[in-house]
Design an enzyme around this catalytic site. Structure first.
Site, PDB file in Angstrom:
ATOM      1  N   ARG A  52       0.858  -1.087  -0.014  1.00  0.00           N
ATOM      2  CA  ARG A  52      -0.093  -0.078   0.074  1.00  0.00           C
ATOM      3  C   ARG A  52       0.924   1.181   0.124  1.00  0.00           C
ATOM      4  NH1 ARG A  52      -3.722   2.215   4.986  1.00  0.00           N
ATOM      5  NH2 ARG A  52      -1.948   3.368   5.364  1.00  0.00           N
ATOM      6  N   TYR A  68      -2.906  11.575   6.024  1.00  0.00           N
ATOM      7  CA  TYR A  68      -3.405  10.070   6.655  1.00  0.00           C
ATOM      8  C   TYR A  68      -2.484   8.976   6.112  1.00  0.00           C
ATOM      9  CZ  TYR A  68      -5.357   5.343   6.748  1.00  0.00           C
ATOM     10  OH  TYR A  68      -5.532   4.142   7.145  1.00  0.00           O
ATOM     11  N   ASP A 127      -5.280   3.845  -0.080  1.00  0.00           N
ATOM     12  CA  ASP A 127      -6.109   3.943   0.984  1.00  0.00           C
ATOM     13  C   ASP A 127      -6.679   5.601   0.829  1.00  0.00           C
ATOM     14  OD1 ASP A 127      -8.207   4.247   2.825  1.00  0.00           O
ATOM     15  OD2 ASP A 127      -6.946   3.285   4.346  1.00  0.00           O
ATOM     16  N   HIS A 137      -9.173   6.869   2.190  1.00  0.00           N
ATOM     17  CA  HIS A 137      -9.925   6.930   3.794  1.00  0.00           C
ATOM     18  C   HIS A 137     -11.079   7.809   3.769  1.00  0.00           C
ATOM     19  CE1 HIS A 137      -8.878   6.592   8.503  1.00  0.00           C
ATOM     20  NE2 HIS A 137      -8.693   5.640   7.632  1.00  0.00           N
ATOM     21  N   GLU A 182      -9.147   2.099  -1.782  1.00  0.00           N
ATOM     22  CA  GLU A 182      -9.950   1.733  -0.591  1.00  0.00           C
ATOM     23  C   GLU A 182     -10.619   2.713  -0.102  1.00  0.00           C
ATOM     24  OE1 GLU A 182      -8.873   0.713   4.011  1.00  0.00           O
ATOM     25  OE2 GLU A 182      -7.362   0.323   2.388  1.00  0.00           O
ATOM     26  N   GLU A 229     -14.028  -1.470   6.278  1.00  0.00           N
ATOM     27  CA  GLU A 229     -13.425  -1.817   7.518  1.00  0.00           C
ATOM     28  C   GLU A 229     -13.985  -1.004   8.711  1.00  0.00           C
ATOM     29  OE1 GLU A 229     -10.100   2.073   8.315  1.00  0.00           O
ATOM     30  OE2 GLU A 229      -9.673   0.470   6.738  1.00  0.00           O
ATOM     31  N   ARG A 288     -13.832  -5.425   3.054  1.00  0.00           N
ATOM     32  CA  ARG A 288     -12.949  -5.118   4.187  1.00  0.00           C
ATOM     33  C   ARG A 288     -13.452  -5.517   5.535  1.00  0.00           C
ATOM     34  NH1 ARG A 288      -9.618  -1.547   4.946  1.00  0.00           N
ATOM     35  NH2 ARG A 288      -7.651  -2.929   5.011  1.00  0.00           N
ATOM     36  N   GLU A 302      -4.643  -7.312   5.073  1.00  0.00           N
ATOM     37  CA  GLU A 302      -3.627  -6.458   5.505  1.00  0.00           C
ATOM     38  C   GLU A 302      -2.818  -6.985   6.585  1.00  0.00           C
ATOM     39  OE1 GLU A 302      -3.897  -1.503   6.878  1.00  0.00           O
ATOM     40  OE2 GLU A 302      -5.701  -2.608   6.767  1.00  0.00           O
ATOM     41  N   TRP A 323     -12.376  11.922   8.217  1.00  0.00           N
ATOM     42  CA  TRP A 323     -10.880  11.616   8.572  1.00  0.00           C
ATOM     43  C   TRP A 323     -10.580  10.368   7.710  1.00  0.00           C
ATOM     44  CZ3 TRP A 323      -8.535   7.495  11.352  1.00  0.00           C
ATOM     45  CH2 TRP A 323      -6.963   7.756  11.350  1.00  0.00           C
TER      46      TRP A 323
END
Length: 403
Positions: free
Chosen positions: A148, A160, A211, A213, A237, A263, A284, A340, A403
């Protein structure tokens, strides 16, 4: 049949906070489950202590499905991250117990190995593109087949996924939430440059991931996916906040870059629309936040019908107990995609001795009975809980953002 006679919580902070549930049976067998919810750890601990543990005493430990349904349907107020993390902790501990009694690793109880190991991806990050590429090359040389990529964004003080200089990346970084500043425009300029540099340096035999996010609108995510298509990313992601699941249809209309999400999901209902409409390629959801092995297998079974594969979250906010459970899960299901892997600190590994290992880009849960992970309670006591929050994000004009 073994009956549950005791259950207790162990809260420890060997570099970051973890909550562990330990269940004990009348035959002397015990099992452990992860109950960590990053930034809200004590909420789960209280839920377990006050509302779940009293309901466990005297129950037959082998009745995993019945106990799962009892804790889910019996609460009336279903789902949510606190409830589902608490249920997951119980579920993991009961599978651990069942494996120990059967003298088999959990993956054997789930049908046996469907592959030789679980391909994992690691994190390469840096303040600059050059820093990130240097880290990625090192990880490739360590044997990782998937990496990643995250890098700093010029003009932003922090980003991030990028660690502070000389430190490990740990997002839960303050006693009260720290605040970051975000610019979508600056971010969208730098990421394609990062992937172009990575392909030039790493070639085409390494999978590259990224990612977002949750920070982009659907059309911005579509633009990013389209810009990255020449570099064939494994996935992007959390391209946009998943509460608006139909938004992924708009992204799909504009790009063939694979999409991963989930996630923050905690039940099959969070993923149902996305999976059934083929709006994502990887789900995820993780063992600890999606109700344990019992419920995550249900999500994976639904996903398998629609050729959606798994890509479970595995950052360091999940303890080695969850990593072990995730590897047993990934090894046994037909539609595993990737896992991951963000290695824990030496202190955390010492508190949670385990049998899983990494080799040649893959991880294996090991063949110890149960989950193959335990907790050193004496050592855990030497790392007291420290309140820590995840950051919040604002746009450059002060607007609160994802975030």
């Amino acid at each position: 049949m073994p009956k549950i006679v005791a259950a207790r919580l162990i809260v420890t902070s060997p570099g970051r906070n973890f909550v562990t549930l330990k269940i004990e049976c009348d035959d002397g067998t015990s099992g452990v489950g992860d109950a960590t919810l990053n930034g809200r750890e004590l909420a789960v601990a209280s839920y377990l202590q006050e509302h779940v543990i009293p309901c466990l005493i005297g129950r037959e430990a082998h009745r995993i499905e019945d106990i799962w349904q009892y804790l889910y349907k019996g609460a009336y107020w279903r789902r949510g991250p606190v409830t589902m993390t608490a249920i997951a902790a119980v579920d993991m501990a009961l599978w651990d117990i069942k494996g120990k009694i059967a003298r088999l690793p959990v993956y054997q109880l789930l049908g046996g190995a469907a592959r030789e190991g679980c391909m994992v991806y690691c994190h390469a990050n840096g303040a600059t593109i050059e820093d990130t590429i240097a880290t990625a090359i090192r990880h490739r040389d360590e044997g990782y087949r998937a990496i990643r990529l995250q890098c700093g964004v010029p003009g932003l003080a922090s980003t991030y996924g990028v660690a502070k200089a000389g430190q490990r990346y740990e997002p839960a970084d303050a006693d009260l939430p720290s605040e970051s500043v975000w610019s979508t425009e600056k971010y969208l300029r730098i990421v394609p440059q990062l992937f172009a540099a990575a392909r030039e340096a790493l070639g085409w035999d390494v999978h590259l991931l990224h990612d977002v996010h949750h920070r982009l609108t659907p059309i911005e995510a579509a633009r990013l996916g389209k810009d990255l298509e020449p570099y064939r990313p494994f996935w992007i992601e959390d391209a946009t906040p998943a509460e608006d699941q139909e938004a992924f249809r708009l992204i799909r209309q504009h790009t063939t870059t694979p999409l991963a999400v989930g996630e923050v999901f905690n039940s099959v209902w969070d993923a149902k629309h996305l999976i059934e409409n083929r709006l994502i390629d990887y789900i995820r959801a993780t063992v600890v936040h999606a109700g344990g092995l019992t419920h995550l297998r249900q999500i994976a079974s639904l996903a398998d019908l629609y050729q959606v594969r798994t890509g479970c979250h595995g950052a360091t906010d999940l303890s080695p107990v969850t990593m072990a459970a995730a590897l047993h899960f990934g090894l046994s299901i037909p539609n595993f995609g990737i896992q991951e892997h963000m290695p824990h600190t030496e202190e955390t590994d010492a508190v949670f001795p385990h049998h899983y290992w990494f080799e040649d880009g893959m991880m294996h849960p090991g063949d110890a009975p149960g989950l193959g992970v335990d907790i050193d309670e004496g050592l855990a006591e030497s790392y007291p809980y420290r309140r820590a929050y995840l950051p919040v994000n604002r746009l450059e004009d002060g607007t609160l953002w994802s975030w």
